[in-house]
Design a protein around this motif. Sequence first.
Motif, PDB file in Angstrom:
ATOM      1  N   ASP A  54       0.858  -1.186   0.000  1.00 43.98           N
ATOM      2  CA  ASP A  54       0.000   0.000   0.000  1.00 43.98           C
ATOM      3  C   ASP A  54       0.891   1.232   0.000  1.00 43.98           C
ATOM      4  O   ASP A  54       2.086   1.155   0.337  1.00 43.98           O
ATOM      5  CB  ASP A  54      -0.905  -0.014   1.237  1.00 43.98           C
ATOM      6  CG  ASP A  54      -2.128   0.893   1.093  1.00 43.98           C
ATOM      7  OD1 ASP A  54      -2.283   1.522   0.019  1.00 43.98           O
ATOM      8  OD2 ASP A  54      -2.905   0.988   2.062  1.00 43.98           O
ATOM      9  N   ARG A  55       0.298   2.359  -0.369  1.00 48.13           N
ATOM     10  CA  ARG A  55       1.070   3.592  -0.495  1.00 48.13           C
ATOM     11  C   ARG A  55       0.184   4.783  -0.173  1.00 48.13           C
ATOM     12  O   ARG A  55      -0.984   4.827  -0.533  1.00 48.13           O
ATOM     13  CB  ARG A  55       1.623   3.707  -1.916  1.00 48.13           C
ATOM     14  CG  ARG A  55       2.319   5.024  -2.250  1.00 48.13           C
ATOM     15  CD  ARG A  55       2.850   5.026  -3.659  1.00 48.13           C
ATOM     16  NE  ARG A  55       3.989   4.118  -3.804  1.00 48.13           N
ATOM     17  CZ  ARG A  55       5.196   4.480  -4.218  1.00 48.13           C
ATOM     18  NH1 ARG A  55       5.443   5.744  -4.518  1.00 48.13           N
ATOM     19  NH2 ARG A  55       6.156   3.587  -4.339  1.00 48.13           N
ATOM     20  N   PHE A  56       0.788   5.777   0.496  1.00 48.38           N
ATOM     21  CA  PHE A  56       0.127   7.049   0.777  1.00 48.38           C
ATOM     22  C   PHE A  56       1.019   8.175   0.282  1.00 48.38           C
ATOM     23  O   PHE A  56       2.236   8.158   0.507  1.00 48.38           O
ATOM     24  CB  PHE A  56      -0.109   7.199   2.290  1.00 48.38           C
ATOM     25  CG  PHE A  56      -0.482   8.591   2.714  1.00 48.38           C
ATOM     26  CD1 PHE A  56      -1.754   9.076   2.484  1.00 48.38           C
ATOM     27  CD2 PHE A  56       0.438   9.417   3.328  1.00 48.38           C
ATOM     28  CE1 PHE A  56      -2.094  10.368   2.865  1.00 48.38           C
ATOM     29  CE2 PHE A  56       0.117  10.703   3.720  1.00 48.38           C
ATOM     30  CZ  PHE A  56      -1.161  11.181   3.490  1.00 48.38           C
ATOM     31  N   GLU A  57       0.424   9.146  -0.410  1.00 49.00           N
ATOM     32  CA  GLU A  57       1.162  10.321  -0.860  1.00 49.00           C
ATOM     33  C   GLU A  57       0.367  11.581  -0.545  1.00 49.00           C
ATOM     34  O   GLU A  57      -0.877  11.563  -0.556  1.00 49.00           O
ATOM     35  CB  GLU A  57       1.460  10.245  -2.363  1.00 49.00           C
ATOM     36  CG  GLU A  57       2.400   9.107  -2.735  1.00 49.00           C
ATOM     37  CD  GLU A  57       2.776   9.088  -4.213  1.00 49.00           C
ATOM     38  OE1 GLU A  57       2.279   9.957  -4.969  1.00 49.00           O
ATOM     39  OE2 GLU A  57       3.568   8.208  -4.605  1.00 49.00           O
ATOM     40  N   TRP A  58       1.088  12.663  -0.281  1.00 47.58           N
ATOM     41  CA  TRP A  58       0.456  13.940   0.075  1.00 47.58           C
ATOM     42  C   TRP A  58       1.322  15.064  -0.445  1.00 47.58           C
ATOM     43  O   TRP A  58       2.561  14.969  -0.431  1.00 47.58           O
ATOM     44  CB  TRP A  58       0.315  14.020   1.590  1.00 47.58           C
ATOM     45  CG  TRP A  58      -0.331  15.265   2.134  1.00 47.58           C
ATOM     46  CD1 TRP A  58      -1.657  15.460   2.371  1.00 47.58           C
ATOM     47  CD2 TRP A  58       0.335  16.473   2.547  1.00 47.58           C
ATOM     48  NE1 TRP A  58      -1.867  16.718   2.899  1.00 47.58           N
ATOM     49  CE2 TRP A  58      -0.654  17.360   3.012  1.00 47.58           C
ATOM     50  CE3 TRP A  58       1.674  16.885   2.558  1.00 47.58           C
ATOM     51  CZ2 TRP A  58      -0.351  18.634   3.487  1.00 47.58           C
ATOM     52  CZ3 TRP A  58       1.984  18.150   3.024  1.00 47.58           C
ATOM     53  CH2 TRP A  58       0.981  19.013   3.487  1.00 47.58           C
ATOM     54  N   TYR A  59       0.686  16.122  -0.924  1.00 45.21           N
ATOM     55  CA  TYR A  59       1.387  17.300  -1.430  1.00 45.21           C
ATOM     56  C   TYR A  59       0.984  18.523  -0.616  1.00 45.21           C
ATOM     57  O   TYR A  59      -0.184  18.646  -0.197  1.00 45.21           O
ATOM     58  CB  TYR A  59       1.027  17.568  -2.894  1.00 45.21           C
ATOM     59  CG  TYR A  59       1.518  16.536  -3.885  1.00 45.21           C
ATOM     60  CD1 TYR A  59       2.645  16.775  -4.660  1.00 45.21           C
ATOM     61  CD2 TYR A  59       0.846  15.331  -4.050  1.00 45.21           C
ATOM     62  CE1 TYR A  59       3.091  15.841  -5.587  1.00 45.21           C
ATOM     63  CE2 TYR A  59       1.281  14.387  -4.969  1.00 45.21           C
ATOM     64  CZ  TYR A  59       2.403  14.647  -5.737  1.00 45.21           C
ATOM     65  OH  TYR A  59       2.845  13.711  -6.648  1.00 45.21           O
ATOM     66  N   VAL A  60       1.936  19.432  -0.391  1.00 45.50           N
ATOM     67  CA  VAL A  60       1.619  20.701   0.257  1.00 45.50           C
ATOM     68  C   VAL A  60       0.517  21.394  -0.537  1.00 45.50           C
ATOM     69  O   VAL A  60       0.557  21.456  -1.768  1.00 45.50           O
ATOM     70  CB  VAL A  60       2.877  21.589   0.336  1.00 45.50           C
ATOM     71  CG1 VAL A  60       2.498  23.028   0.685  1.00 45.50           C
ATOM     72  CG2 VAL A  60       3.847  21.047   1.371  1.00 45.50           C
ATOM     73  N   GLY A  61      -0.477  21.880   0.166  1.00 41.37           N
ATOM     74  CA  GLY A  61      -1.638  22.501  -0.464  1.00 41.37           C
ATOM     75  C   GLY A  61      -2.857  21.617  -0.433  1.00 41.37           C
ATOM     76  O   GLY A  61      -3.993  22.115  -0.559  1.00 41.37           O
TER      77      GLY A  61
END
Length: 409
Positions: free
Chosen positions: A34-41
């Motif tokens: 599994d994978r989680f990604e997040w970007y500023v904003g």
Amino acid sequence: MMEIGPLVVETLPYGVGTTPAMPSAYLDSLTELDRFEWYVGQPGDPAESIDRFLTQYQLGTNALSRTTRPGPGSDPNAPVGAALFVSAAAGAAMIGAPTGAPNPAAGVPDVVAVVYTRTTGHPVAPAPPPATGWWLGPWQPSWTPAAHATAVTRARDAIGRGDIYQVNVVGHASARYTGDPIPALARLGRLPGARYGGVLTGNGWAIGCASPETLVEVTGGRLVTRPIKGTRPATATGRAELLASAKERAEHIMIVDLERNDLARVAATGSVRVDELYAIRRWCDLWQAESTISAHAADGLRLADLLRAVCPGGSVTGAPKVSALARIAALEPVGRGAGMGALGWVGPDHIDLGLTIRTAAADGERLHVWAGGGITWDSDPDAEVAEAAAKAGPVRAALAGNRPQPPGR
């Protein structure tokens, strides 16, 4: 918040390399679960999102506690650990500080957590053989040496006014490439002294790290950080100069005090101690001064609390940390991207995150590198520009496929 599952290869090769701090026993035997990604904003608190994502797989829980809790059991498909990357901008967002200018490698997420199991499938493989047709163009800096020196002068002015005591000023450069960048990033991870050497990849991006610096390591509720501050060429003269430099030692001790305070926020009362002060270590062709600070975790410590305490790292921000981050946002023309963040491994019983100095990132068209140094009232602008270039030199040489030049050449 954005959560996505295992990815496929697009634009850049995906799923290749050894994540920094990954236990060697897992090499060639892991499959992404599994994978989680997040970007500023994007909405959400990145610290809480990471905590929620990893604790559902029981990762990091035993590391943070002095009392062992039940693990995932003997299920062969159970998660064994996760790669974790937290950018400097994400770390700033965690504590409500300015996140700085936009990331020049905009496709690289600000948070990546990849959970692995030891099962069959598409394993994480060792670095592939050198690719044919690799070409790396000339480096294009985001500011000139004169502009970098002016930023150092402005930082000194802020220190003179009492706005801050110390601040890290970082520059960026990028270069076009053709061919597969993964072997180049893998070469970077094999540089001498790279305690956190390795590669993390995703959909259209990759990060290569050769960092020698421990942001935080946790086992059995014992917290350890090893800040690095102070640099000289790896010669006998350089070592003597680093040991004798009052400026470097004062700057180093200031960051040690900052890191002690950071750990104290999540430590049992009275447990913070400096185990080693101003030891000289070698990374490539440079001597660097390193200290070791440890503490016992406070009862009930969560991963989110730990990340908020140590991110972004004090040795690449300054003191006071939030004021230094505001100064960085005003001084640096582009964001820190993959540089000056955290990258490493979170297992059930062990957390080991390195600070992403000596780090490069690839997007679909360009390689990006970052380098800088700590500024105090005694800093000389031209010397600071030269120090940043010295740190970036071995990184650029490795990416190009060249051997770094020995000191003094």
